[in-house]
Design an enzyme around this catalytic site. Structure first.
Site: not given
Length: 469
Positions: A238-240
């Site tokens: 994911s983006k994280r």
């Protein structure tokens, strides 16, 4: 036969690391085989496709240096070709009109799921069905009902799926637009694609597409389905974790070579080798060496690789990439050393170009005040004499080089009978404003004689004022 691969992203979002790795593997295989690489924009999802995403994909490919021989092709410009072939399949009885309403299909799906069955179209219109003359319809592909589809995947080996598991997929919507699975087949056929490298999420599409190739009388390409990339915690990327636009890595200070080297190792290996030039990747790459296992994204490893490239690539090249970050941070490089001189000195201490630019501001701009903690510790009354002596010696230099600067500091320490730390640490705070920097002689050299002497003078004044307060 000329090997031909393709990268075919949907422009519904930016080019992220998963897509970039797929593009890299396709590109490397084509280069390894002396073949060609095609860029195709699969924009049949008209509502979600954007020009911004198309521009970002192309910008990302350019930044990574993944050049293509053909394209970019756009599926929305090829609708006439797709529809002519769909009409041909209709005439040949290999496709049919389906008048089932959305309500019927939703109800069918709900019932099948409630019964624990795999949701699929039941073939109600396969052999004709009653309908109003003006009723809307889709076109479905008449999938074979007997036998199996078998293909040898370069990554996963032999895969076999019974035709009875596959339903009659829609190949043209009620609005007349062709659908993804059909367009992909026609494109790969028309463009002469010999190997399709794509994510494992497409495995379920492959048997359906193979049956369409057969129905069209088209050659079936070879397939290689690569595993997904996970976050370092084992969760879906994911983006994280780093599933952001490739250009965000540029903005964050990564070199394209470092990102490519990192991505190629996320699922492919050549022994224990970690560092690969692009040419080595091309020479060594093979589809058979791609792992079936999912790979975990590790930012620490990427940072390590990036620093390696910052330290080992030519200073001229790194400086070209670095200039963007100085400009982004509004640091005027005309007011200090050439970036080619800065890179060898600062790359040892920084992991990204962004960090390097942030850490180098004092070479180009005077600072308003000293770091409070560093000044409290090092700019004390006992520092006044060594600072004044070093200032005078540096001001008197006629040959401004690192060796002469080092000798000035050493001579000052000897004359005052002080350890180098008693001279060096106050001097470092004086010229940089903080307590950390590369070697002092190199730092002072790049800051420049006039600016260094002026800053030491301000530090002497700061110490004197502190002593009198």
């Amino acid at each position: 036969m000329t090997v031909k691969t393709r990268f075919a992203p949907s422009p519904t979002g930016f080019l992220h690391v998963g897509g970039a790795r797929t593009a890299l593997y396709s590109w490397l295989y084509a280069r390894n085989q002396g073949g060609q690489f095609v860029l195709r924009i699969e924009d049949t999802d008209i509502e979600r496709s954007t020009q911004e995403a198309i521009d970002a994909i192309i910008e990302g490919m350019d930044w990574l240096g993944l050049n293509w021989e053909e394209g970019p092709y756009y599926q929305t410009k090829r609708f006439d070709r797709y529809n002519s072939l769909i009409d041909q399949l209709l005439e040949e009885g290999k496709a049919y009109k389906c008048y089932c309403s959305r309500e019927r299909l939703d109800g069918l799906r709900e019932q099948q799921m409630a019964d624990g069955e795999k949701p699929r179209y039941d073939g109600k219109c396969r052999d004709g069905a009653e309908h109003d003359a003006d009723a809307p319809f889709v076109i479905r592909f008449r999938n074979p009902q007997e036998g199996t589809v078998t293909f040898d995947d370069h990554v996963r080996g032999s895969i076999e799926v019974a035709n009875g598991e596959l339903d009659d997929l829609i190949i043209r919507r009620t609005d007349g637009s062709p659908t993804y699975n059909f367009c992909v087949v026609v494109d790969d056929w028309d463009m002469g694609i010999t190997q399709v490298v794509r994510g494992e999420d497409h495995i379920n599409n492959t048997p359906r597409q193979i049956n369409i190739y057969h129905a069209l009388g088209a050659p079936v390409p070879e397939f290689a389905h690569v595993s997904m990339i996970l976050g370092d915690d084992g969760a879906k990327l994911s983006k994280r974790h780093g599933a952001v636009s490739v250009m965000q890595y540029r903005d964050d200070g990564y070199l394209p070579e470092a990102l490519l080297n990192y991505l190629v190792r996320l699922g492919w290996s050549n022994g224990d080798q970690e560092i690969f030039s692009k040419q080595e990747m091309i020479e060594l790459f093979s589809l058979k060496a791609i792992s079936k296992s999912a790979s975990a994204f590790n930012t620490e490893k990427l940072l390590w690789l990036n620093q390696h490239y910052m330290k080992t690539m030519s200073a001229d090249y790194v400086a070209e990439q670095l200039a963007w970050h100085f400009n982004d941070q509004k640091i005027d490089v005309a007011n200090g050393p050439a970036l080619t001189e800065l890179v060898p000195v600062m790359a040892e201490r920084c992991h990204t170009l962004k960090e390097l630019a942030e850490s180098s501001r004092y070479y180009y701009e005077d600072f308003a005040q000293f770091d409070a903690a560093a000044a409290k510790k090092h700019l004390r009354p006992v520092a006044q004499a060594p600072l004044e002596l070093v200032k005078d010696k540096l001001a008197a230099l006629t040959d401004w080089n690192a060796e002469a600067i080092h000798q000035c500091i050493q001579d000052a320490a000897a004359e005052l009978e002080l350890g180098m730390g008693k001279v060096g640490m106050p001097l470092r705070v004086a010229v940089t404003g903080a307590g950390q920097s590369p070697s002092l002689d190199q730092t002072i050299l790049l800051i420049g004689q006039t600016r260094a002497v002026e800053r030491i003078g301000k530090a002497v004044e700061f110490v004197a004022n502190r002593a009198n307060s």
